[in-house]
Design an enzyme around this catalytic site. Structure first.
Site, PDB file in Angstrom:
ATOM      1  CG  ASN A  97      -8.640  -8.217  -5.315  1.00 57.34           C
ATOM      2  OD1 ASN A  97      -9.855  -8.342  -5.195  1.00 57.34           O
ATOM      3  ND2 ASN A  97      -7.899  -7.576  -4.409  1.00 57.34           N
ATOM      4  CE1 TYR A 163     -14.612   0.370  -7.985  1.00 58.47           C
ATOM      5  CE2 TYR A 163     -16.865  -0.211  -8.546  1.00 58.47           C
ATOM      6  CZ  TYR A 163     -15.683  -0.497  -7.902  1.00 58.47           C
ATOM      7  OH  TYR A 163     -15.562  -1.666  -7.170  1.00 58.47           O
TER       8      TYR A 163
HETATM    9  N1  LIG Z   1     -15.563  -3.742  -0.971  1.00 55.46           N
HETATM   10  C1  LIG Z   1     -16.600  -3.734  -1.795  1.00 55.46           C
HETATM   11  O1  LIG Z   1     -17.745  -3.494  -1.391  1.00 55.46           O
HETATM   12  C2  LIG Z   1     -16.395  -4.039  -3.260  1.00 55.46           C
HETATM   13  C3  LIG Z   1     -17.521  -4.140  -4.082  1.00 55.46           C
HETATM   14  C4  LIG Z   1     -17.353  -4.449  -5.416  1.00 55.46           C
HETATM   15  C5  LIG Z   1     -16.092  -4.649  -5.917  1.00 55.46           C
HETATM   16  N2  LIG Z   1     -15.005  -4.534  -5.113  1.00 55.46           N
HETATM   17  C6  LIG Z   1     -13.676  -4.734  -5.705  1.00 55.46           C
HETATM   18  O2  LIG Z   1     -12.916  -5.597  -4.892  1.00 55.46           O
HETATM   19  C7  LIG Z   1     -11.539  -5.345  -5.149  1.00 55.46           C
HETATM   20  C8  LIG Z   1     -10.795  -5.277  -3.831  1.00 55.46           C
HETATM   21  O3  LIG Z   1     -11.231  -4.141  -3.115  1.00 55.46           O
HETATM   22  P1  LIG Z   1     -11.427  -4.111  -1.532  1.00 55.46           P
HETATM   23  O4  LIG Z   1     -12.839  -3.797  -1.285  1.00 55.46           O
HETATM   24  O5  LIG Z   1     -10.809  -5.301  -0.930  1.00 55.46           O
HETATM   25  O6  LIG Z   1     -10.614  -2.778  -1.186  1.00 55.46           O
HETATM   26  P2  LIG Z   1      -9.359  -2.477  -0.267  1.00 55.46           P
HETATM   27  O7  LIG Z   1      -9.108  -1.018  -0.421  1.00 55.46           O
HETATM   28  O8  LIG Z   1      -9.573  -3.025   1.106  1.00 55.46           O
HETATM   29  O9  LIG Z   1      -8.200  -3.297  -0.963  1.00 55.46           O
HETATM   30  C9  LIG Z   1      -7.671  -2.927  -2.221  1.00 55.46           C
HETATM   31  C10 LIG Z   1      -6.154  -3.034  -2.185  1.00 55.46           C
HETATM   32  O10 LIG Z   1      -5.670  -2.630  -3.477  1.00 55.46           O
HETATM   33  C11 LIG Z   1      -4.513  -1.847  -3.264  1.00 55.46           C
HETATM   34  N3  LIG Z   1      -4.282  -0.939  -4.386  1.00 55.46           N
HETATM   35  C12 LIG Z   1      -4.981   0.179  -4.684  1.00 55.46           C
HETATM   36  N4  LIG Z   1      -4.398   0.824  -5.707  1.00 55.46           N
HETATM   37  C13 LIG Z   1      -3.294   0.096  -6.050  1.00 55.46           C
HETATM   38  C14 LIG Z   1      -2.274   0.269  -7.009  1.00 55.46           C
HETATM   39  N5  LIG Z   1      -2.226   1.343  -7.791  1.00 55.46           N
HETATM   40  N6  LIG Z   1      -1.318  -0.674  -7.098  1.00 55.46           N
HETATM   41  C15 LIG Z   1      -1.320  -1.751  -6.267  1.00 55.46           C
HETATM   42  N7  LIG Z   1      -2.263  -1.952  -5.334  1.00 55.46           N
HETATM   43  C16 LIG Z   1      -3.230  -1.036  -5.215  1.00 55.46           C
HETATM   44  C17 LIG Z   1      -4.800  -1.069  -1.977  1.00 55.46           C
HETATM   45  O11 LIG Z   1      -3.612  -0.592  -1.372  1.00 55.46           O
HETATM   46  C18 LIG Z   1      -5.526  -2.095  -1.136  1.00 55.46           C
HETATM   47  O12 LIG Z   1      -4.640  -2.806  -0.295  1.00 55.46           O
HETATM   48  C19 LIG Z   1     -11.483  -4.057  -5.976  1.00 55.46           C
HETATM   49  O13 LIG Z   1     -11.259  -4.377  -7.328  1.00 55.46           O
HETATM   50  C20 LIG Z   1     -12.853  -3.469  -5.789  1.00 55.46           C
HETATM   51  O14 LIG Z   1     -13.231  -2.659  -6.869  1.00 55.46           O
HETATM   52  C21 LIG Z   1     -15.133  -4.234  -3.790  1.00 55.46           C
END
Ligand SMILES: NC(=O)c1ccc[n+]([C@@H]2O[C@H](COP(=O)([O-])OP(=O)(O)OC[C@H]3O[C@@H](n4cnc5c(N)ncnc54)[C@H](O)[C@@H]3O)[C@@H](O)[C@H]2O)c1
Length: 260
Positions: A97, A163
């Site tokens: 994730n 991305y």
């Molecule tokens: N929020 C959105 O609108 C959205 C939309 C589409 C996809 N996503 C995807 O959902 C997933 C979760 O994202 P989110 O929105 O919850 O973001 P977020 O930033 O709230 O959470 C992501 C977490 O990943 C951790 N992370 C980042 N780089 C890392 C690394 N190198 N090693 C270990 N951990 C790491 C961060 O510290 C953070 O806690 C991602 O893959 C993102 O691409 C999110």
């Protein structure tokens, strides 16, 4: 017994890795999986986030442990899988994730370091984790991999180049794993997210104007921003036996954004 109860009963005692579990979608997934009986391994690069989610889960009487790892580093991805196998002997659920954004930069404005970091976290880490986990899952009769993808993995104007490519790649990885290891009892699906209220954009560099011009056009059709818990309940279905007929599926959770 309803579908939620059946999902829950199929998850009792399952060992579930959730990467990026310290915030947003991953945090909601970790809590939802633990609430439904999983023993969660919460992985994140930020130590306070790892301790925060683990304390919350354990404080609520559920099971979790944490690992602080930087998944942009190949050796740390291996540690995530090997450490879990050392502690628990098996991995039932691998939830790839963790993800980062790219400042909506189109190709010409994407420096090598941005490209490399986005690819390493969003695509290489899920590949590497799956490569290491699948043989052990097969040895134990099967397992479930869930990858967090994005509408940016289906369309061209929901993010910048790095991305967009990383999430298109993640969807390809999902389908290839499903096709290659379905017969071994491995199910691999992707959850394709629209816009969810999380910290992902916080602290990122100023967005690229050309990228934002594209993105803003698509934002005009966004029905609404989702809550991480709404995504986690879809993830719960996808990691439980209730979705046992799904493999290689890209399940869109976006309030209909992709329908426009
Ligand atoms: N929020 C959105 O609108 C959205 C939309 C589409 C996809 N996503 C995807 O959902 C997933 C979760 O994202 P989110 O929105 O919850 O973001 P977020 O930033 O709230 O959470 C992501 C977490 O990943 C951790 N992370 C980042 N780089 C890392 C690394 N190198 N090693 C270990 N951990 C790491 C961060 O510290 C953070 O806690 C991602 O893959 C993102 O691409 C999110």
């Amino acid at each position: 017994m309803g579908p939620t109860d059946r999902a829950s009963s199929s998850l009792q005692g399952k060992i579930a890795i959730v990467s990026g579990a310290g915030s947003g979608v991953g945090r909601a997934m970790a809590k939802m999986f633990a609430d439904n009986g999983c023993n969660v391994v919460a992985v994140d690069v930020i130590p306070a986030r790892v301790s925060g989610v683990v304390e919350e889960i354990v404080g609520g009487g559920k099971k979790a442990s944490g690992m602080v790892l930087d998944l942009s580093v190949g050796g740390d991805v291996d540690k995530m899988i090997e450490g879990t196998l050392r502690s628990f002997g098996r991995i039932d659920i691998l939830c790839n994730n963790a993800g980062i954004m790219d400042g909506a930069r189109p190709v010409v404005d994407t420096p090598d370091d941005v490209w490399d970091r986005v690819m390493s976290v969003n695509l290489v880490a899920p590949f590497r984790a799956s490569r290491r986990a699948i043989p052990s899952m097969i040895e134990h009769g099967g397992g479930v991999i869930l990858n967090t993808a994005s509408l940016a993995g289906v369309f061209g104007a929901r993010a910048g180049a790095a991305y967009t490519v990383s999430k298109h790649g993640l969807i390809g990885l999902t389908k290839n794993i499903a096709a290659s290891y379905g017969k071994d009892g491995i199910r691999c699906n992707a959850i394709v997210l629209g816009a969810v209220q999380t910290a992902i954009g916080v602290g990122s560099a100023d967005p690229n104007p050309r990228g934002m011009e594209n993105l803003n056009k698509t934002m005009a059709t966004l029905p609404r921003v989702g809550d991480p818990a709404e995504v986690a309940s879809v993830a719960l279905f996808l990691v439980s036996q209730e979705s046992r007929y799904l493999n290689g599926s890209c399940v869109v959770a976006d309030a209909g954004w992709g329908a426009y």
